[in-house]
Design a protein around this motif. Sequence first.
Motif, PDB file in Angstrom:
ATOM      1  N   VAL A 266      17.627   0.994  -2.545  1.00 17.61           N
ATOM      2  CA  VAL A 266      16.243   0.669  -2.855  1.00 17.61           C
ATOM      3  C   VAL A 266      15.620   1.834  -3.620  1.00 17.61           C
ATOM      4  O   VAL A 266      15.617   2.970  -3.150  1.00 17.61           O
ATOM      5  N   ILE A 267      15.117   1.525  -4.804  1.00 23.38           N
ATOM      6  CA  ILE A 267      14.515   2.545  -5.681  1.00 23.38           C
ATOM      7  C   ILE A 267      13.094   2.123  -6.005  1.00 23.38           C
ATOM      8  O   ILE A 267      12.861   0.991  -6.431  1.00 23.38           O
ATOM      9  N   SER A 268      12.142   3.006  -5.822  1.00 17.99           N
ATOM     10  CA  SER A 268      10.740   2.678  -6.084  1.00 17.99           C
ATOM     11  C   SER A 268      10.242   3.378  -7.346  1.00 17.99           C
ATOM     12  O   SER A 268      10.348   4.599  -7.470  1.00 17.99           O
ATOM     13  N   LEU A 269       9.713   2.574  -8.273  1.00 14.54           N
ATOM     14  CA  LEU A 269       9.055   3.113  -9.470  1.00 14.54           C
ATOM     15  C   LEU A 269       7.556   3.101  -9.172  1.00 14.54           C
ATOM     16  O   LEU A 269       6.905   2.062  -9.245  1.00 14.54           O
ATOM     17  N   THR A 270       7.021   4.227  -8.810  1.00 16.80           N
ATOM     18  CA  THR A 270       5.650   4.263  -8.276  1.00 16.80           C
ATOM     19  C   THR A 270       4.637   4.946  -9.179  1.00 16.80           C
ATOM     20  O   THR A 270       3.505   5.177  -8.772  1.00 16.80           O
ATOM     21  N   VAL A 271       5.030   5.264 -10.415  1.00 20.61           N
ATOM     22  CA  VAL A 271       4.069   5.868 -11.342  1.00 20.61           C
ATOM     23  C   VAL A 271       3.551   4.796 -12.291  1.00 20.61           C
ATOM     24  O   VAL A 271       4.326   4.140 -12.990  1.00 20.61           O
ATOM     25  N   ASN A 272       2.235   4.600 -12.295  1.00 20.61           N
ATOM     26  CA  ASN A 272       1.599   3.634 -13.182  1.00 20.61           C
ATOM     27  C   ASN A 272       1.189   4.360 -14.471  1.00 20.61           C
ATOM     28  O   ASN A 272       0.334   5.240 -14.450  1.00 20.61           O
ATOM     29  N   TYR A 273       1.805   3.973 -15.586  1.00 19.88           N
ATOM     30  CA  TYR A 273       1.520   4.615 -16.876  1.00 19.88           C
ATOM     31  C   TYR A 273       0.430   3.873 -17.654  1.00 19.88           C
ATOM     32  O   TYR A 273       0.051   4.306 -18.732  1.00 19.88           O
ATOM     33  N   ARG A 274      -0.036   2.752 -17.119  1.00 14.07           N
ATOM     34  CA  ARG A 274      -0.969   1.896 -17.849  1.00 14.07           C
ATOM     35  C   ARG A 274      -2.429   2.160 -17.517  1.00 14.07           C
ATOM     36  O   ARG A 274      -3.262   2.328 -18.408  1.00 14.07           O
ATOM     37  N   CYS A 275      -2.768   2.180 -16.236  1.00 11.21           N
ATOM     38  CA  CYS A 275      -4.164   2.103 -15.804  1.00 11.21           C
ATOM     39  C   CYS A 275      -4.789   3.483 -15.529  1.00 11.21           C
ATOM     40  O   CYS A 275      -4.099   4.413 -15.108  1.00 11.21           O
ATOM     41  N   PRO A 276      -6.110   3.580 -15.712  1.00 10.74           N
ATOM     42  CA  PRO A 276      -6.821   4.800 -15.316  1.00 10.74           C
ATOM     43  C   PRO A 276      -6.697   5.036 -13.812  1.00 10.74           C
ATOM     44  O   PRO A 276      -6.437   4.108 -13.035  1.00 10.74           O
ATOM     45  N   ALA A 285      -5.984   0.138  -2.785  1.00 12.83           N
ATOM     46  CA  ALA A 285      -6.741  -0.111  -1.549  1.00 12.83           C
ATOM     47  C   ALA A 285      -6.800  -1.596  -1.254  1.00 12.83           C
ATOM     48  O   ALA A 285      -6.716  -2.031  -0.092  1.00 12.83           O
ATOM     49  N   LEU A 286      -6.929  -2.403  -2.305  1.00  9.99           N
ATOM     50  CA  LEU A 286      -6.969  -3.865  -2.137  1.00  9.99           C
ATOM     51  C   LEU A 286      -5.651  -4.387  -1.583  1.00  9.99           C
ATOM     52  O   LEU A 286      -5.622  -5.055  -0.546  1.00  9.99           O
ATOM     53  N   ILE A 287      -4.545  -4.080  -2.262  1.00 10.52           N
ATOM     54  CA  ILE A 287      -3.267  -4.695  -1.905  1.00 10.52           C
ATOM     55  C   ILE A 287      -2.744  -4.193  -0.565  1.00 10.52           C
ATOM     56  O   ILE A 287      -1.929  -4.864   0.090  1.00 10.52           O
ATOM     57  N   ALA A 288      -3.237  -3.051  -0.113  1.00  8.82           N
ATOM     58  CA  ALA A 288      -2.821  -2.522   1.194  1.00  8.82           C
ATOM     59  C   ALA A 288      -3.241  -3.439   2.337  1.00  8.82           C
ATOM     60  O   ALA A 288      -2.713  -3.330   3.453  1.00  8.82           O
ATOM     61  N   HIS A 289      -4.183  -4.355   2.086  1.00  2.00           N
ATOM     62  CA  HIS A 289      -4.624  -5.296   3.124  1.00  2.00           C
ATOM     63  C   HIS A 289      -3.590  -6.399   3.372  1.00  2.00           C
ATOM     64  O   HIS A 289      -3.698  -7.131   4.353  1.00  2.00           O
ATOM     65  N   ASN A 290      -2.616  -6.540   2.479  1.00  6.34           N
ATOM     66  CA  ASN A 290      -1.551  -7.515   2.716  1.00  6.34           C
ATOM     67  C   ASN A 290      -0.568  -6.965   3.740  1.00  6.34           C
ATOM     68  O   ASN A 290      -0.193  -5.795   3.691  1.00  6.34           O
ATOM     69  N   GLU A 291      -0.142  -7.831   4.635  1.00  6.28           N
ATOM     70  CA  GLU A 291       0.778  -7.414   5.698  1.00  6.28           C
ATOM     71  C   GLU A 291       2.236  -7.568   5.280  1.00  6.28           C
ATOM     72  O   GLU A 291       3.078  -6.738   5.618  1.00  6.28           O
ATOM     73  N   LYS A 292       2.556  -8.640   4.546  1.00  4.47           N
ATOM     74  CA  LYS A 292       3.943  -8.919   4.175  1.00  4.47           C
ATOM     75  C   LYS A 292       4.243  -8.296   2.816  1.00  4.47           C
ATOM     76  O   LYS A 292       4.093  -8.942   1.770  1.00  4.47           O
ATOM     77  N   ARG A 293       4.651  -7.037   2.834  1.00  3.30           N
ATOM     78  CA  ARG A 293       4.935  -6.329   1.588  1.00  3.30           C
ATOM     79  C   ARG A 293       5.729  -5.058   1.881  1.00  3.30           C
ATOM     80  O   ARG A 293       5.773  -4.594   3.016  1.00  3.30           O
ATOM     81  N   TYR A 294       6.356  -4.535   0.843  1.00  2.00           N
ATOM     82  CA  TYR A 294       6.960  -3.216   0.935  1.00  2.00           C
ATOM     83  C   TYR A 294       5.837  -2.189   0.785  1.00  2.00           C
ATOM     84  O   TYR A 294       5.079  -2.233  -0.189  1.00  2.00           O
ATOM     85  N   ALA A 295       5.724  -1.301   1.747  1.00  6.09           N
ATOM     86  CA  ALA A 295       4.702  -0.256   1.643  1.00  6.09           C
ATOM     87  C   ALA A 295       5.080   0.695   0.522  1.00  6.09           C
ATOM     88  O   ALA A 295       6.233   1.105   0.397  1.00  6.09           O
ATOM     89  N   LYS A 296       4.123   1.006  -0.327  1.00  3.35           N
ATOM     90  CA  LYS A 296       4.392   1.906  -1.454  1.00  3.35           C
ATOM     91  C   LYS A 296       3.102   2.599  -1.859  1.00  3.35           C
ATOM     92  O   LYS A 296       2.018   2.055  -1.688  1.00  3.35           O
ATOM     93  N   LYS A 297       3.233   3.787  -2.392  1.00  3.47           N
ATOM     94  CA  LYS A 297       2.061   4.525  -2.846  1.00  3.47           C
ATOM     95  C   LYS A 297       2.165   4.725  -4.353  1.00  3.47           C
ATOM     96  O   LYS A 297       2.951   5.535  -4.836  1.00  3.47           O
ATOM     97  N   ILE A 298       1.372   3.933  -5.090  1.00  8.82           N
ATOM     98  CA  ILE A 298       1.376   4.015  -6.549  1.00  8.82           C
ATOM     99  C   ILE A 298       0.440   5.139  -6.994  1.00  8.82           C
ATOM    100  O   ILE A 298      -0.690   5.248  -6.512  1.00  8.82           O
ATOM    101  N   THR A 299       0.900   5.951  -7.907  1.00 11.23           N
ATOM    102  CA  THR A 299       0.056   7.020  -8.445  1.00 11.23           C
ATOM    103  C   THR A 299      -0.149   6.801  -9.951  1.00 11.23           C
ATOM    104  O   THR A 299       0.680   6.173 -10.612  1.00 11.23           O
TER     105      THR A 299
END
Length: 613
Positions: A266-276, A285-299
Amino acid sequence: MKFNESQLTAISHRNGPALVLAGPGSGKTAVVTHRVKALITEQNVNPGNILVITFTKAAAKEMKERFLKLMQGSGQGVMFGTFHGVFFTILRHAYHYNAENIIREEEQLNILRRIISRLGMEYDNEKDFLTNILAEISSCKGEGMNLSNYYATNCASEAFRSIYREYDLALRRMRKIDFDDMILYTYELLKERKDLRKAWQEKFRYILIDEFQDINHMQYEVVKLLLGKEENLFVVGDDDQSIYSFRGARPEIMLNYRKDFPKARVISLTVNYRCPQRVVKEAGALIAHNEKRYAKKITAHRTEDAPVIWRRFTDVHEEAMDFIEHVRLHHKEGGSYNDFALLTRTNDGARYYLEKMMEYNIPFRAKDTIPSIYNHWIAKNIMAYINLALGNRDRNVFLQIMNKPKRYIGRDVLMSPLVDFDEIREAYRNDRAWMLERIDRFEDDLTILSRLNPYAGINYIRRGIGYDEYLEEYAREMNLNPEELFLVLNELQESAREFNDYRQWFQHIEAYEETIQKKNAKGGEVLEEAVNVVTMHGAKGLEFPLVYILDANEDVIPYRKAILNDEVEEERRMFYVAMTRTTKELHISCVRTRFNKAMEPSRFIEEARGTAL
């Protein structure tokens, strides 16, 4: 091209299964194409043994072009295709199918028309009913469901089973297959023929799947049959962007990937090059409210702290005019219309904003086919009333509404192409004299209606004539939610508010319809500069400098039909997708009232902002 550590890890992965979690703007396409290059140039894999699957022809074409450019013309032999394209290739070799064996949509609808006519089923809108039945058949096939245990949503379950069986039999007799049959037939073929299965496994030693979160059950089953012992299945996707359940996509397949392949990397690509940075933070913060997901911290790769602009307007008109002013000012200052994306939850939700853009001569393009509310059967009923009030006596117009609400007028009394109220009275005078008062009232109603402006006229049809009561009764008979019907009627009435007479309103409708037809026509109007109008579903994979999410209210997003927790979670993923389309500015707004109905801000606003709006 410079890659970060997690991207390099994915690119250099060699054998065995791998799951790459690729957040928005994380460079997943580059990762896929560079991994294919690495397999060929660094690991000496034969290009003919590599299969890359995407979900659309456009995505497959783009990825192939990017790969060939990367390889500077070499690397021929790698197969890039959609699931349907790949599976049809397998069927073509086994059964000698060609393009003539693929049934066209119009043929499908004709088959359904004949079946439904034979069954004596009734409906008010043929196109919607047939399209919904076809979608339900597709869903059953995509899930590989046991038909005897299936409960239909668009008609009685037993009737649906009859329709399904007869439709399937009709296709077999014609030696035709639909897109879902491509999957089912390939599954059956590979399951039963070990020799063919082994041959295709040896052919496709390395399988890469893009947008894996959108896969359905039967597609996944076929892919597993194509895998050899090495299980070289490299899948890329983002469970947080799974928004196509209506097409059969099942995010749980991605969530359970490691159960099916315990040795998967399992490899996580967690850097967002698009958005401010602020967009990444609030979307996270929004998507963290979902329970059924892979936990990830996007920067965020970008550090500028451009704000997310949240607004609450009095009504849809104020909200639309704010958007119009932003567009006009941006263009006046030398900016391009192309910079703007107006994102809506549904196609229908865009109508009011499109009409305002037409009014202010702002060009727009729509990625999806734009339905017209004026083509809805409810709108046609209202217009039939108005046309009769204005003196039209065409029999077909009269038939549309003569018993909406019930007046007990029979078709048998309408003997000529033009309706004559005196002839109708005469037909009932002797044996059903009680009908005369109803017919008099009908004619009087039309007289009153002829003297009103469009807004008041629709109101009179609803309350004075009793069309609202008819809709409630119709909803009960068809097991529909009456609120769905009244939403159409409310919006139609609101669209007529600013017109002084029916002629003006009809002219506006004609101009709007003409514009929409041009936008929807294949190979139609092409604008170099235009505001992009896209649904949240259609926006996936796209990006724009200036993104506006309008009408972010409860019942709109999350959609009013989203009741179960899984449904709300998908709506939240959709909002997350919409938020992460921007490269520069994100504007999100809601309204206090919508077509005279009080509205609450979407719960997603507070989840993202941390505070109510």
